[in-house]
Design a protein around this motif. Structure first.
Motif, PDB file in Angstrom:
ATOM      1  N   SER A 108       0.770  -1.174  -0.050  1.00 28.38           N
ATOM      2  CA  SER A 108      -0.076  -0.110  -0.061  1.00 28.38           C
ATOM      3  C   SER A 108       0.933   1.181   0.111  1.00 28.38           C
ATOM      4  O   SER A 108       2.154   1.058   0.387  1.00 28.38           O
ATOM      5  CB  SER A 108      -1.041  -0.149   1.126  1.00 28.38           C
ATOM      6  N   ALA A 109       0.324   2.311  -0.572  1.00 31.59           N
ATOM      7  CA  ALA A 109       0.814   3.552  -0.438  1.00 31.59           C
ATOM      8  C   ALA A 109       0.121   4.661   0.088  1.00 31.59           C
ATOM      9  O   ALA A 109      -1.277   4.512  -0.004  1.00 31.59           O
ATOM     10  CB  ALA A 109       1.062   4.066  -1.889  1.00 31.59           C
ATOM     11  N   ILE A 110       0.526   5.489   0.939  1.00 30.80           N
ATOM     12  CA  ILE A 110      -0.298   6.703   1.669  1.00 30.80           C
ATOM     13  C   ILE A 110       0.437   7.773   1.165  1.00 30.80           C
ATOM     14  O   ILE A 110       1.764   8.094   0.759  1.00 30.80           O
ATOM     15  CB  ILE A 110      -0.272   6.551   3.436  1.00 30.80           C
ATOM     16  N   LEU A 111      -0.241   9.062   1.364  1.00 30.44           N
ATOM     17  CA  LEU A 111       0.588  10.369   1.168  1.00 30.44           C
ATOM     18  C   LEU A 111      -0.395  11.461   1.921  1.00 30.44           C
ATOM     19  O   LEU A 111      -1.535  11.141   2.203  1.00 30.44           O
ATOM     20  CB  LEU A 111       0.492  10.487  -0.360  1.00 30.44           C
ATOM     21  N   GLU A 112       0.193  12.765   2.164  1.00 36.52           N
ATOM     22  CA  GLU A 112      -0.528  13.707   2.707  1.00 36.52           C
ATOM     23  C   GLU A 112      -0.286  14.828   1.590  1.00 36.52           C
ATOM     24  O   GLU A 112       0.951  15.134   0.953  1.00 36.52           O
ATOM     25  CB  GLU A 112      -0.015  14.216   4.034  1.00 36.52           C
ATOM     26  N   THR A 113      -1.155  15.687   1.387  1.00 35.41           N
ATOM     27  CA  THR A 113      -1.239  16.816   0.829  1.00 35.41           C
ATOM     28  C   THR A 113      -2.024  18.050   1.468  1.00 35.41           C
ATOM     29  O   THR A 113      -2.749  17.605   2.340  1.00 35.41           O
ATOM     30  CB  THR A 113      -1.432  16.676  -0.733  1.00 35.41           C
ATOM     31  N   SER A 114      -1.971  19.240   0.947  1.00 33.56           N
ATOM     32  CA  SER A 114      -2.905  20.173   1.359  1.00 33.56           C
ATOM     33  C   SER A 114      -4.240  20.071   0.702  1.00 33.56           C
ATOM     34  O   SER A 114      -4.375  19.934  -0.649  1.00 33.56           O
ATOM     35  CB  SER A 114      -2.228  21.342   1.071  1.00 33.56           C
ATOM     36  N   LYS A 115      -5.367  20.688   1.453  1.00 31.73           N
ATOM     37  CA  LYS A 115      -6.516  20.625   1.070  1.00 31.73           C
ATOM     38  C   LYS A 115      -6.678  21.800   0.017  1.00 31.73           C
ATOM     39  O   LYS A 115      -7.555  21.825  -0.846  1.00 31.73           O
ATOM     40  CB  LYS A 115      -7.504  20.929   2.271  1.00 31.73           C
ATOM     41  N   GLY A 116      -5.719  22.697   0.008  1.00 37.79           N
ATOM     42  CA  GLY A 116      -5.654  23.669  -0.800  1.00 37.79           C
ATOM     43  C   GLY A 116      -5.161  23.733  -2.222  1.00 37.79           C
ATOM     44  O   GLY A 116      -5.145  24.381  -3.173  1.00 37.79           O
ATOM     45  N   LEU A 117      -4.431  22.343  -2.255  1.00 37.89           N
ATOM     46  CA  LEU A 117      -3.801  21.922  -3.586  1.00 37.89           C
ATOM     47  C   LEU A 117      -4.951  20.968  -4.420  1.00 37.89           C
ATOM     48  O   LEU A 117      -4.585  19.844  -4.488  1.00 37.89           O
ATOM     49  CB  LEU A 117      -2.468  21.318  -3.263  1.00 37.89           C
ATOM     50  N   GLY A 118      -6.053  21.531  -4.748  1.00 41.21           N
ATOM     51  CA  GLY A 118      -7.086  20.743  -5.254  1.00 41.21           C
ATOM     52  C   GLY A 118      -6.521  20.019  -6.513  1.00 41.21           C
ATOM     53  O   GLY A 118      -6.927  18.970  -6.618  1.00 41.21           O
ATOM     54  N   PRO A 119      -5.786  20.552  -7.475  1.00 41.66           N
ATOM     55  CA  PRO A 119      -5.407  19.730  -8.625  1.00 41.66           C
ATOM     56  C   PRO A 119      -4.526  18.519  -8.201  1.00 41.66           C
ATOM     57  O   PRO A 119      -4.737  17.390  -8.824  1.00 41.66           O
ATOM     58  CB  PRO A 119      -4.632  20.612  -9.513  1.00 41.66           C
ATOM     59  N   ALA A 120      -3.875  18.521  -7.156  1.00 40.69           N
ATOM     60  CA  ALA A 120      -2.791  17.452  -6.550  1.00 40.69           C
ATOM     61  C   ALA A 120      -3.826  16.197  -6.268  1.00 40.69           C
ATOM     62  O   ALA A 120      -3.687  15.096  -6.411  1.00 40.69           O
ATOM     63  CB  ALA A 120      -1.921  17.799  -5.621  1.00 40.69           C
ATOM     64  N   VAL A 121      -4.941  16.876  -5.212  1.00 44.47           N
ATOM     65  CA  VAL A 121      -5.772  15.890  -4.633  1.00 44.47           C
ATOM     66  C   VAL A 121      -6.784  15.289  -5.839  1.00 44.47           C
ATOM     67  O   VAL A 121      -6.629  14.055  -5.875  1.00 44.47           O
ATOM     68  CB  VAL A 121      -6.807  16.436  -3.791  1.00 44.47           C
ATOM     69  N   ARG A 122      -7.133  15.804  -6.708  1.00 44.89           N
ATOM     70  CA  ARG A 122      -7.868  15.441  -7.886  1.00 44.89           C
ATOM     71  C   ARG A 122      -7.030  14.138  -8.784  1.00 44.89           C
ATOM     72  O   ARG A 122      -7.397  13.127  -9.135  1.00 44.89           O
ATOM     73  CB  ARG A 122      -8.207  16.109  -8.990  1.00 44.89           C
ATOM     74  N   LEU A 123      -5.624  14.551  -8.861  1.00 46.26           N
ATOM     75  CA  LEU A 123      -4.806  13.460  -9.358  1.00 46.26           C
ATOM     76  C   LEU A 123      -4.541  12.357  -8.742  1.00 46.26           C
ATOM     77  O   LEU A 123      -4.756  11.198  -9.282  1.00 46.26           O
ATOM     78  CB  LEU A 123      -3.076  14.423  -9.441  1.00 46.26           C
TER      79      LEU A 123
END
Length: 152
Positions: A108-123
């Motif tokens: 498995s893979a996990i990651l954290e990103t910012s809620k403000g980085l919508g394009p990253a979340v969508r990717l």
């Protein structure tokens, strides 16, 4: 259509170092006064598993992973040059990181990103990642969003 290739390396690769520097500068502006909190978890010393996406001789994106435990890797330092975003480079980097982790026996893979980085979340969501509760050290961090994907 532009052709990209991915090079596997470690955190000492000069292209990787340069791209991470650009990412760090971008995130410093994005995160503002909260940047020092995030920066402490994003050092690149001793990352054994990094990739750089190349267009000809030009580095256009990067990513890496670190083992989180015996079964899970954490995706780190994902960045794509603004001039090639929305071209598939991010998905290419992510797929290569996942394949490399899978080859090494991770499930498995996990990651954290910012809620403000919508394009990253969508990717990440387009590539099979689902939202999970924030994991340490992001528990209770309002700006963070954590995602996970099975690699099996």
């Amino acid at each position: 259509m532009e052709e990209y290739r991915v090079i596997r390396c470690n955190s000492e690769n000069p292209h990787f170092v340069s791209l991470v520097h650009e990412l760090t500068e971008f995130l410093a502006v994005h995160n503002g006064e909260k940047d020092s909190f995030y920066t402490q978890f994003n050092t690149i010393e001793s990352i054994a598993h990094a990739v750089v996406a190349m267009s000809g001789d030009v580095a256009v994106g990067c990513g890496a992973f670190r083992p989180k435990d015996d079964a899970t890797v954490e995706i780190k330092r994902m960045f794509v040059q603004p001039t090639v975003r929305r071209s598939g480079v991010g998905a290419l980097i992510l797929a290569d990181l996942e394949d490399w982790a899978r080859t090494l026996g991770y499930s498995s893979a996990i990651l954290e990103t910012s809620k403000g980085l919508g394009p990253a979340v969508r990717l990440y969501q387009r590539n099979g990642y689902t939202l999970i509760p924030n994991y340490e050290p992001y528990i209770g961090v309002e700006d963070s969003v954590c995602l996970s994907k099975s690699l099996v």
